[in-house]
Every structure is written in structure tokens, then in C-alpha cells.
Design a protein around this motif. Structure first.
Motif, PDB file in Angstrom:
ATOM      1  N   LEU A  19      10.294   3.523  -2.272  1.00  0.00           N
ATOM      2  CA  LEU A  19       9.952   5.027  -2.169  1.00  0.00           C
ATOM      3  C   LEU A  19      11.179   5.902  -3.084  1.00  0.00           C
ATOM      4  O   LEU A  19      10.616   6.994  -3.451  1.00  0.00           O
ATOM      5  N   LEU A  20      12.372   5.497  -3.402  1.00  0.00           N
ATOM      6  CA  LEU A  20      13.315   6.221  -3.807  1.00  0.00           C
ATOM      7  C   LEU A  20      12.922   6.381  -5.462  1.00  0.00           C
ATOM      8  O   LEU A  20      13.460   7.377  -5.939  1.00  0.00           O
ATOM      9  N   ASN A  21      11.914   5.679  -6.034  1.00  0.00           N
ATOM     10  CA  ASN A  21      11.332   6.002  -7.230  1.00  0.00           C
ATOM     11  C   ASN A  21      10.489   6.932  -7.078  1.00  0.00           C
ATOM     12  O   ASN A  21       9.180   6.751  -7.612  1.00  0.00           O
ATOM     13  N   THR A  22      10.851   7.997  -6.848  1.00  0.00           N
ATOM     14  CA  THR A  22       9.773   9.187  -6.657  1.00  0.00           C
ATOM     15  C   THR A  22      10.403  10.455  -7.388  1.00  0.00           C
ATOM     16  O   THR A  22      11.762  10.503  -7.444  1.00  0.00           O
ATOM     17  N   ASN A  23       9.340  11.464  -7.825  1.00  0.00           N
ATOM     18  CA  ASN A  23       9.897  12.690  -8.283  1.00  0.00           C
ATOM     19  C   ASN A  23      10.007  13.676  -6.950  1.00  0.00           C
ATOM     20  O   ASN A  23      10.399  14.768  -7.582  1.00  0.00           O
ATOM     21  N   ASP A  24       9.760  13.293  -5.926  1.00  0.00           N
ATOM     22  CA  ASP A  24       9.638  14.241  -4.851  1.00  0.00           C
ATOM     23  C   ASP A  24      10.991  14.265  -4.168  1.00  0.00           C
ATOM     24  O   ASP A  24      11.444  13.292  -3.771  1.00  0.00           O
ATOM     25  N   ASN A  25      11.664  15.529  -4.259  1.00  0.00           N
ATOM     26  CA  ASN A  25      12.936  15.605  -3.852  1.00  0.00           C
ATOM     27  C   ASN A  25      13.140  15.301  -2.330  1.00  0.00           C
ATOM     28  O   ASN A  25      14.209  14.579  -1.933  1.00  0.00           O
ATOM     29  N   GLU A  26      12.115  15.636  -1.410  1.00  0.00           N
ATOM     30  CA  GLU A  26      12.222  15.659  -0.002  1.00  0.00           C
ATOM     31  C   GLU A  26      12.071  14.236   0.251  1.00  0.00           C
ATOM     32  O   GLU A  26      12.963  13.863   1.207  1.00  0.00           O
ATOM     33  N   LEU A  27      11.183  13.555  -0.244  1.00  0.00           N
ATOM     34  CA  LEU A  27      11.166  12.164  -0.078  1.00  0.00           C
ATOM     35  C   LEU A  27      12.320  11.306  -0.373  1.00  0.00           C
ATOM     36  O   LEU A  27      12.698  10.666   0.311  1.00  0.00           O
ATOM     37  N   PHE A  28      12.978  11.561  -1.527  1.00  0.00           N
ATOM     38  CA  PHE A  28      14.239  11.003  -2.011  1.00  0.00           C
ATOM     39  C   PHE A  28      15.024  11.214  -0.722  1.00  0.00           C
ATOM     40  O   PHE A  28      16.011  10.322  -0.265  1.00  0.00           O
ATOM     41  N   GLN A  73       0.739  -1.349  -0.083  1.00  0.00           N
ATOM     42  CA  GLN A  73      -0.085  -0.112  -0.003  1.00  0.00           C
ATOM     43  C   GLN A  73       0.894   1.071  -0.161  1.00  0.00           C
ATOM     44  O   GLN A  73       0.078   2.365  -0.151  1.00  0.00           O
ATOM     45  N   VAL A  74       2.014   1.024   0.345  1.00  0.00           N
ATOM     46  CA  VAL A  74       2.899   2.363   0.704  1.00  0.00           C
ATOM     47  C   VAL A  74       2.961   3.457  -0.838  1.00  0.00           C
ATOM     48  O   VAL A  74       2.796   4.882  -0.339  1.00  0.00           O
ATOM     49  N   LEU A  75       3.001   2.843  -1.822  1.00  0.00           N
ATOM     50  CA  LEU A  75       2.978   3.554  -3.012  1.00  0.00           C
ATOM     51  C   LEU A  75       1.965   4.342  -3.505  1.00  0.00           C
ATOM     52  O   LEU A  75       1.838   5.111  -4.385  1.00  0.00           O
ATOM     53  N   ASN A  76       0.613   3.806  -2.903  1.00  0.00           N
ATOM     54  CA  ASN A  76      -0.604   4.634  -2.870  1.00  0.00           C
ATOM     55  C   ASN A  76      -1.019   5.626  -2.241  1.00  0.00           C
ATOM     56  O   ASN A  76      -1.952   6.334  -2.261  1.00  0.00           O
ATOM     57  N   LYS A  77      -0.425   5.748  -1.118  1.00  0.00           N
ATOM     58  CA  LYS A  77      -0.356   6.829  -0.159  1.00  0.00           C
ATOM     59  C   LYS A  77       0.216   8.296  -0.629  1.00  0.00           C
ATOM     60  O   LYS A  77       0.849   8.331  -1.483  1.00  0.00           O
ATOM     61  N   SER A  78      -0.311   9.401  -0.060  1.00  0.00           N
ATOM     62  CA  SER A  78       0.096  10.552  -0.522  1.00  0.00           C
ATOM     63  C   SER A  78       1.834  10.822  -0.114  1.00  0.00           C
ATOM     64  O   SER A  78       2.318  10.056   0.562  1.00  0.00           O
ATOM     65  N   ILE A  79       2.161  11.831  -0.836  1.00  0.00           N
ATOM     66  CA  ILE A  79       3.692  12.121  -0.678  1.00  0.00           C
ATOM     67  C   ILE A  79       3.785  12.384   0.766  1.00  0.00           C
ATOM     68  O   ILE A  79       4.905  11.825   1.446  1.00  0.00           O
ATOM     69  N   GLU A  80       3.091  13.217   1.438  1.00  0.00           N
ATOM     70  CA  GLU A  80       3.347  13.613   2.808  1.00  0.00           C
ATOM     71  C   GLU A  80       3.381  12.480   3.719  1.00  0.00           C
ATOM     72  O   GLU A  80       4.163  12.278   4.454  1.00  0.00           O
ATOM     73  N   TRP A  81       2.351  11.439   3.538  1.00  0.00           N
ATOM     74  CA  TRP A  81       2.388   9.973   4.250  1.00  0.00           C
ATOM     75  C   TRP A  81       3.532   9.192   4.084  1.00  0.00           C
ATOM     76  O   TRP A  81       4.149   8.658   4.837  1.00  0.00           O
ATOM     77  N   GLN A  82       4.159   9.226   2.783  1.00  0.00           N
ATOM     78  CA  GLN A  82       5.335   8.571   2.548  1.00  0.00           C
ATOM     79  C   GLN A  82       6.412   9.121   3.105  1.00  0.00           C
ATOM     80  O   GLN A  82       7.329   8.418   3.669  1.00  0.00           O
ATOM     81  N   ARG A  83       6.667  10.616   3.263  1.00  0.00           N
ATOM     82  CA  ARG A  83       7.710  11.157   3.842  1.00  0.00           C
ATOM     83  C   ARG A  83       7.655  10.683   5.404  1.00  0.00           C
ATOM     84  O   ARG A  83       8.766  10.404   5.924  1.00  0.00           O
ATOM     85  N   LYS A  84       6.636  10.605   5.981  1.00  0.00           N
ATOM     86  CA  LYS A  84       6.431  10.418   7.425  1.00  0.00           C
ATOM     87  C   LYS A  84       6.812   8.941   7.656  1.00  0.00           C
ATOM     88  O   LYS A  84       7.593   8.869   8.526  1.00  0.00           O
TER      89      LYS A  84
END
Length: 116
Positions: free
Chosen positions: A52-61, A21-32
């Protein structure tokens, strides 16, 4: 703290559900969740962070890389080295970022990946 405590009691089914389920969650949730995935330094946490590294979100990366630094080197290193695009992206961010703390975190990660 609360999330970390809950994760420490996860069963095999809980880990599988989170993994699915993790990839179906919001970016903010994934960051947390990325901040919380260094309790056990287990295979599930490692695989979720790599997903999660396969993201376009720099902060999450950056959060994922920071969290991966706490994993035992050999366990994480093997999986990360199988995906050269991860190290390429880390190197790119190091070369282009003006954020000194981020650069230090990423350089530390690279040094751990390059150590023998």
C-alpha cells in the motif's frame, strides 16, 4: 473495531485473498484497512502495508507509515530497508510537510528504522 476483530480470525486463505485484492480496492477502503493492520503484526499485514505504500495518495501513505510504527522493529525494518524509495519518500514528506502531527509520526518511524 469490528474489522480488527474479523482480521484477528483470518485464515491463511483469507490473508492470501486480502493480499491479492487489496490494491484493487478504492483508496478510501485501503485507508481503512491500513488502520486495522496492526493486530497480529504478522508477515501478511506487513506485506500488505508495504504494498500500500506504493500509492500516490499522501493520506494512505501516512496511515501506512503510522501503522508500521507498531510492528516489531526488526521484522519490518528488513523489508523496508530493501526498498530505499520508502525511506526517501518519508524523508521528503518530513522535509516538506507543514503538518506537525504527520511530521512527528514520520520522524518517529525514521528513528525506529535508523536504530540499531
Amino acid at each position: 473495531m469490528i474489522a480488527s476483530e474479523i482480521i484477528s480470525d483470518f485464515s491463511l486463505n483469507d490473508w492470501e485473498e486480502l493480499s491479492n485484492q487489496v490494491l484493487n480496492k478504492s483508496i478510501e477502503w485501503q485507508r481503512k484497512i491500513a488502520y486495522c493492520l496492526d493486530n497480529e503484526c504478522n508477515e501478511y499485514e506487513l506485506n500488505i502495508l508495504i504494498d500500500l505504500l506504493n500509492t500516490n495518495d499522501n493520506e494512505l501513505f501516512e496511515i501506512c507509515i503510522d501503522t508500521l510504527r507498531s510492528f516489531p522493529i526488526e521484522e519490518g525494518k528488513k523489508l523496508i530497508l530493501k526498498q530505499p524509495q520508502i525511506l526517501e519518500r518519508v524523508n521528503h514528506v518530513v522535509a516538506t510537510t507543514t503538518n506537525s502531527p504527520v511530521k512527528v509520526v514520520l520522524q518517529d518511524f525514521l528513528s525506529k528504522m535508523n536504530s540499531n
